[in-house]
Motif scaffolding. Structure first.
Motif, PDB file in Angstrom:
ATOM      1  N   GLY A 157      32.817  34.179  46.377  1.00  0.00           N
ATOM      2  CA  GLY A 157      32.629  34.550  44.984  1.00  0.00           C
ATOM      3  C   GLY A 157      32.593  36.036  44.685  1.00  0.00           C
ATOM      4  N   PRO A 158      31.695  36.810  45.334  1.00  0.00           N
ATOM      5  CA  PRO A 158      31.617  38.241  44.990  1.00  0.00           C
ATOM      6  C   PRO A 158      32.925  38.989  45.199  1.00  0.00           C
ATOM      7  CG  PRO A 158      29.654  37.547  46.172  1.00  0.00           C
ATOM      8  CD  PRO A 158      30.619  36.401  46.235  1.00  0.00           C
ATOM      9  N   LEU A 159      33.611  38.734  46.334  1.00  0.00           N
ATOM     10  CA  LEU A 159      34.872  39.424  46.592  1.00  0.00           C
ATOM     11  C   LEU A 159      35.977  38.932  45.665  1.00  0.00           C
ATOM     12  CD1 LEU A 159      34.905  39.588  50.498  1.00  0.00           C
ATOM     13  CD2 LEU A 159      34.501  41.454  48.898  1.00  0.00           C
ATOM     14  N   ALA A 160      36.038  37.618  45.457  1.00  0.00           N
ATOM     15  CA  ALA A 160      37.047  37.081  44.547  1.00  0.00           C
ATOM     16  C   ALA A 160      36.819  37.584  43.129  1.00  0.00           C
ATOM     17  CB  ALA A 160      37.017  35.551  44.583  1.00  0.00           C
ATOM     18  N   VAL A 193      40.779  26.341  37.399  1.00  0.00           N
ATOM     19  CA  VAL A 193      41.586  26.405  36.185  1.00  0.00           C
ATOM     20  C   VAL A 193      41.688  27.796  35.570  1.00  0.00           C
ATOM     21  CG1 VAL A 193      41.079  24.003  35.628  1.00  0.00           C
ATOM     22  CG2 VAL A 193      39.638  25.809  34.667  1.00  0.00           C
ATOM     23  N   SER A 194      40.749  28.703  35.879  1.00  0.00           N
ATOM     24  CA  SER A 194      40.783  29.986  35.177  1.00  0.00           C
ATOM     25  C   SER A 194      40.065  31.086  35.966  1.00  0.00           C
ATOM     26  CB  SER A 194      40.125  29.852  33.798  1.00  0.00           C
ATOM     27  OG  SER A 194      40.010  31.105  33.156  1.00  0.00           O
ATOM     28  N   PRO A 195      40.606  32.322  35.952  1.00  0.00           N
ATOM     29  CA  PRO A 195      39.929  33.462  36.565  1.00  0.00           C
ATOM     30  C   PRO A 195      39.021  34.218  35.588  1.00  0.00           C
ATOM     31  CG  PRO A 195      42.126  34.121  35.953  1.00  0.00           C
ATOM     32  CD  PRO A 195      41.982  32.666  35.535  1.00  0.00           C
ATOM     33  N   SER A 196      38.873  33.710  34.374  1.00  0.00           N
ATOM     34  CA  SER A 196      38.107  34.427  33.346  1.00  0.00           C
ATOM     35  C   SER A 196      36.627  34.502  33.722  1.00  0.00           C
ATOM     36  CB  SER A 196      38.255  33.731  31.995  1.00  0.00           C
ATOM     37  OG  SER A 196      37.631  32.463  32.018  1.00  0.00           O
ATOM     38  N   MET A 197      35.920  35.440  33.097  1.00  0.00           N
ATOM     39  CA  MET A 197      34.501  35.606  33.392  1.00  0.00           C
ATOM     40  C   MET A 197      33.682  34.363  33.035  1.00  0.00           C
ATOM     41  SD  MET A 197      32.418  37.635  34.789  1.00  0.00           S
ATOM     42  CE  MET A 197      30.627  37.739  34.988  1.00  0.00           C
ATOM     43  N   PRO A 198      33.890  33.723  31.865  1.00  0.00           N
ATOM     44  CA  PRO A 198      33.120  32.505  31.579  1.00  0.00           C
ATOM     45  C   PRO A 198      33.340  31.415  32.625  1.00  0.00           C
ATOM     46  CG  PRO A 198      34.099  33.339  29.560  1.00  0.00           C
ATOM     47  CD  PRO A 198      34.685  34.146  30.684  1.00  0.00           C
ATOM     48  N   ALA A 199      34.599  31.211  33.041  1.00  0.00           N
ATOM     49  CA  ALA A 199      34.880  30.190  34.055  1.00  0.00           C
ATOM     50  C   ALA A 199      34.246  30.568  35.391  1.00  0.00           C
ATOM     51  CB  ALA A 199      36.381  30.001  34.216  1.00  0.00           C
ATOM     52  N   GLY A 225      36.675  33.073  53.946  1.00  0.00           N
ATOM     53  CA  GLY A 225      37.265  34.329  54.395  1.00  0.00           C
ATOM     54  C   GLY A 225      38.736  34.454  54.039  1.00  0.00           C
ATOM     55  N   ALA A 226      39.452  33.335  54.099  1.00  0.00           N
ATOM     56  CA  ALA A 226      40.875  33.357  53.782  1.00  0.00           C
ATOM     57  C   ALA A 226      41.152  33.175  52.298  1.00  0.00           C
ATOM     58  CB  ALA A 226      41.590  32.252  54.568  1.00  0.00           C
ATOM     59  N   LEU A 227      40.118  32.822  51.519  1.00  0.00           N
ATOM     60  CA  LEU A 227      40.333  32.498  50.109  1.00  0.00           C
ATOM     61  C   LEU A 227      39.561  33.404  49.164  1.00  0.00           C
ATOM     62  CD1 LEU A 227      40.100  28.619  50.507  1.00  0.00           C
ATOM     63  CD2 LEU A 227      42.175  29.958  50.179  1.00  0.00           C
ATOM     64  N   ALA A 228      39.019  34.507  49.687  1.00  0.00           N
ATOM     65  CA  ALA A 228      38.202  35.401  48.862  1.00  0.00           C
ATOM     66  C   ALA A 228      39.065  36.393  48.100  1.00  0.00           C
ATOM     67  CB  ALA A 228      37.190  36.142  49.735  1.00  0.00           C
ATOM     68  N   THR A 229      40.062  35.906  47.410  1.00  0.00           N
ATOM     69  CA  THR A 229      40.956  36.733  46.601  1.00  0.00           C
ATOM     70  C   THR A 229      41.226  36.017  45.290  1.00  0.00           C
ATOM     71  OG1 THR A 229      42.947  35.713  47.517  1.00  0.00           O
ATOM     72  CG2 THR A 229      42.085  37.640  48.683  1.00  0.00           C
ATOM     73  N   ARG A 230      41.877  36.718  44.389  1.00  0.00           N
ATOM     74  CA  ARG A 230      42.226  36.118  43.099  1.00  0.00           C
ATOM     75  C   ARG A 230      43.111  34.889  43.291  1.00  0.00           C
ATOM     76  NH1 ARG A 230      43.180  38.103  37.633  1.00  0.00           N
ATOM     77  NH2 ARG A 230      44.744  36.792  36.628  1.00  0.00           N
ATOM     78  N   SER A 231      44.080  34.984  44.203  1.00  0.00           N
ATOM     79  CA  SER A 231      44.994  33.861  44.414  1.00  0.00           C
ATOM     80  C   SER A 231      44.332  32.727  45.193  1.00  0.00           C
ATOM     81  CB  SER A 231      46.250  34.325  45.163  1.00  0.00           C
ATOM     82  OG  SER A 231      45.895  34.895  46.411  1.00  0.00           O
ATOM     83  N   GLY A 232      43.353  33.052  46.046  1.00  0.00           N
ATOM     84  CA  GLY A 232      42.712  32.027  46.853  1.00  0.00           C
ATOM     85  C   GLY A 232      41.587  31.294  46.158  1.00  0.00           C
ATOM     86  N   TRP A 233      40.989  31.901  45.132  1.00  0.00           N
ATOM     87  CA  TRP A 233      39.849  31.302  44.438  1.00  0.00           C
ATOM     88  C   TRP A 233      40.190  29.942  43.814  1.00  0.00           C
ATOM     89  CZ3 TRP A 233      34.833  31.545  44.455  1.00  0.00           C
ATOM     90  CH2 TRP A 233      34.069  31.189  43.339  1.00  0.00           C
ATOM     91  N   LEU A 288      40.357  27.309  46.565  1.00  0.00           N
ATOM     92  CA  LEU A 288      39.020  26.968  47.052  1.00  0.00           C
ATOM     93  C   LEU A 288      38.328  26.017  46.078  1.00  0.00           C
ATOM     94  CD1 LEU A 288      36.669  27.287  49.009  1.00  0.00           C
ATOM     95  CD2 LEU A 288      36.016  29.385  47.797  1.00  0.00           C
ATOM     96  N   GLY A 289      38.447  26.307  44.785  1.00  0.00           N
ATOM     97  CA  GLY A 289      37.843  25.435  43.783  1.00  0.00           C
ATOM     98  C   GLY A 289      38.397  24.027  43.852  1.00  0.00           C
ATOM     99  N   LEU A 290      39.711  23.910  44.033  1.00  0.00           N
ATOM    100  CA  LEU A 290      40.331  22.589  44.132  1.00  0.00           C
ATOM    101  C   LEU A 290      39.841  21.850  45.373  1.00  0.00           C
ATOM    102  CD1 LEU A 290      42.394  20.546  43.064  1.00  0.00           C
ATOM    103  CD2 LEU A 290      44.163  21.759  44.386  1.00  0.00           C
ATOM    104  N   ALA A 291      39.730  22.564  46.492  1.00  0.00           N
ATOM    105  CA  ALA A 291      39.254  21.933  47.728  1.00  0.00           C
ATOM    106  C   ALA A 291      37.825  21.426  47.573  1.00  0.00           C
ATOM    107  CB  ALA A 291      39.352  22.922  48.884  1.00  0.00           C
ATOM    108  N   VAL A 292      36.979  22.229  46.942  1.00  0.00           N
ATOM    109  CA  VAL A 292      35.581  21.835  46.724  1.00  0.00           C
ATOM    110  C   VAL A 292      35.512  20.606  45.824  1.00  0.00           C
ATOM    111  CG1 VAL A 292      33.454  22.541  45.542  1.00  0.00           C
ATOM    112  CG2 VAL A 292      34.548  24.074  47.186  1.00  0.00           C
ATOM    113  N   ALA A 293      36.304  20.604  44.754  1.00  0.00           N
ATOM    114  CA  ALA A 293      36.294  19.460  43.829  1.00  0.00           C
ATOM    115  C   ALA A 293      36.749  18.182  44.525  1.00  0.00           C
ATOM    116  CB  ALA A 293      37.179  19.762  42.627  1.00  0.00           C
ATOM    117  N   LEU A 294      37.805  18.264  45.332  1.00  0.00           N
ATOM    118  CA  LEU A 294      38.312  17.076  46.022  1.00  0.00           C
ATOM    119  C   LEU A 294      37.317  16.567  47.056  1.00  0.00           C
ATOM    120  CD1 LEU A 294      42.081  18.047  46.510  1.00  0.00           C
ATOM    121  CD2 LEU A 294      41.107  16.393  44.893  1.00  0.00           C
ATOM    122  N   ALA A 295      36.685  17.490  47.803  1.00  0.00           N
ATOM    123  CA  ALA A 295      35.683  17.076  48.787  1.00  0.00           C
ATOM    124  C   ALA A 295      34.506  16.394  48.109  1.00  0.00           C
ATOM    125  CB  ALA A 295      35.210  18.292  49.590  1.00  0.00           C
TER     126      ALA A 295
END
Length: 397
Positions: free
Chosen positions: A230-233, A291-297, A352-360, A363-370
């Motif tokens: 989260g913090p890095l992303a 779904v979104s990189p915005s601050m509220p999301a 570690g591999a997903l702590a970027t704008r493109s990886g976030w 990661l969210g999709l993986a968490v939701a599916l799990a």
């Protein structure tokens, strides 16, 4: 509750800053999350050591020693930052993991101390981190630039919290000393005697135990992965350091604030349903990240994963605590902790591999599916148990 709060206070420093500090000290950005990832890795290694120590010496003596690792962790981490040594910083964060493995048994001690109010005991312990969750991230950032080398004072706060916990735990009730060896009988359904151990295979065929471990492990994976990334992303998505600190604070509040009401919910709706609710909230967190990189999301994702962690972890832990008799503790607690902390490791390493704008979003999709998978398994297991109870009632009448 106080001991848990002091543990969380130190942990919030690592949650808030270790990703950022790791990026400053690491030789490459790919290694930035390694120090934070070492916390659950060390916890996995230390889990069985703490379990053996508790079995031999009791909860009270083990808890009196555990905070010493926090003191060492804070001092080593501060020195590593001062000397700009990445490897030494990794040693400091690993010591945090050893401490966390010991404090993970706080909830079991509480559950066994008050068997008639097991869910309330577990949730009260977890609620002890609320104040620390509120002040920890801001203390960590407020102290960051008070020394010549940034962040040294922040990690000294970890040592200070450890010293306070050492003093507090030295005066824990003496009744805790016996809990590690021969606790009072815990009411277990269908148990003729509380001191007769069942075969290990029979223990681990219990749906309540498997479901509890599954819910707690999901909570650990989701929280650790999104909290680590989260913090890095967030900074990669254009959010400021202050906004990242706010997200961490809301996440920590979400993790611990529900503790004041979750015991009541467990008493009214049952442990499994509360764990199921937790999986649903984690789905919301993952969806918001996807779904979104915005601050509220971003804030919704970080807050919801904290709330979902509390519900799934509290419900799951209560299910685990309800599944074993006193004589069976050594064959359930360490294995359950190992599985849970392994899930934390998986979450931290994947972050570690997903702590970027493109990886976030991934990661969210993986968490939701799990979370959907675990929630579905819990729901099916609950339906099977209800059908079995109905059949037994019909047969008895």
């Amino acid at each position: 509750m106080t001991a848990q709060g002091l543990a969380v206070l130190g942990t919030t420093v690592d949650l808030t800053l270790t990703g950022v500090v790791g990026a400053r000290l690491a030789p490459t950005r790919v290694l930035a999350t390694v120090p934070f990832s070492l916390i659950p890795v060390a916890a996995v290694v230390a889990t069985f050591v703490w379990s053996r120590a508790i079995g031999r010496a009791g909860y009270r003596r083990a808890f009196a020693v555990a905070p010493a690792f926090a003191v060492a962790a804070g001092l080593v981490s501060a020195r590593a930052v001062q000397l700009d040594l990445f490897w030494l910083f990794c040693v400091g964060t690993a010591l945090v993991g050893v401490y966390q493995a010991g404090t993970g048994y706080y909830r079991y001690a509480a559950a066994e101390s008050w068997p008639a109010a097991r869910a309330r005991a577990v949730s009260t312990v977890l609620a002890g981190g609320l104040v620390a969750a509120l002040v920890g991230p801001f203390l960590a950032t407020a102290l960051a630039h008070t020394t010549a080398t940034p962040y040294v004072a922040s990690y000294l706060l970890v040592a200070a919290a450890g010293l306070a916990a050492l003093a507090w735990n030295a005066f824990l009730p003496r009744g805790l000393a016996g809990l590690g060896r021969a606790p009072a009988a815990v009411a277990v359904p269908d148990a003729a005697t509380a001191d007769v151990a069942r075969p290990t295979a029979a223990l681990w065929r219990q749906p309540v135990l498997l479901g509890g471990v599954g819910a707690a492990s999901l909570a650990a994976f989701a929280m650790m992965s999104m909290m680590t990334a989260g913090p890095l992303a967030g900074t990669d998505m254009g959010h400021s350091a202050d906004q990242a600190a706010l997200a961490v604070q809301l996440h920590m509040v979400g993790m611990y604030a529900p503790g004041f009401v979750v015991a009541r919910w467990i008493g009214r709706f049952g442990e499994r349903r509360v764990a199921l609710l937790g999986t649903a909230v984690i789905v919301v967190a993952g969806a918001a990240a996807a779904v979104s990189p915005s601050m509220p999301a971003f804030l919704v994702a970080m807050t919801a994963v904290g709330v979902g962690w509390n519900l799934a972890f509290s419900g799951g832990s209560a299910m685990v605590a309800a599944s074993y008799r006193p004589a069976e503790r050594g064959r359930v607690q360490p294995v359950a902790e190992l599985v849970t902390t392994t899930a934390q490791v998986a979450g931290a390493l994947s972050a570690g591999a997903l702590a970027t704008r493109s990886g976030w979003p991934a990661l969210g999709l993986a968490v939701a599916l799990a979370s959907l998978a675990v929630g579905s398994a819990l729901s099916r297991s609950g339906r099977r148990q209800r059908r079995s109870r109905d059949i037994r009632r019909s047969a008895s009448t």
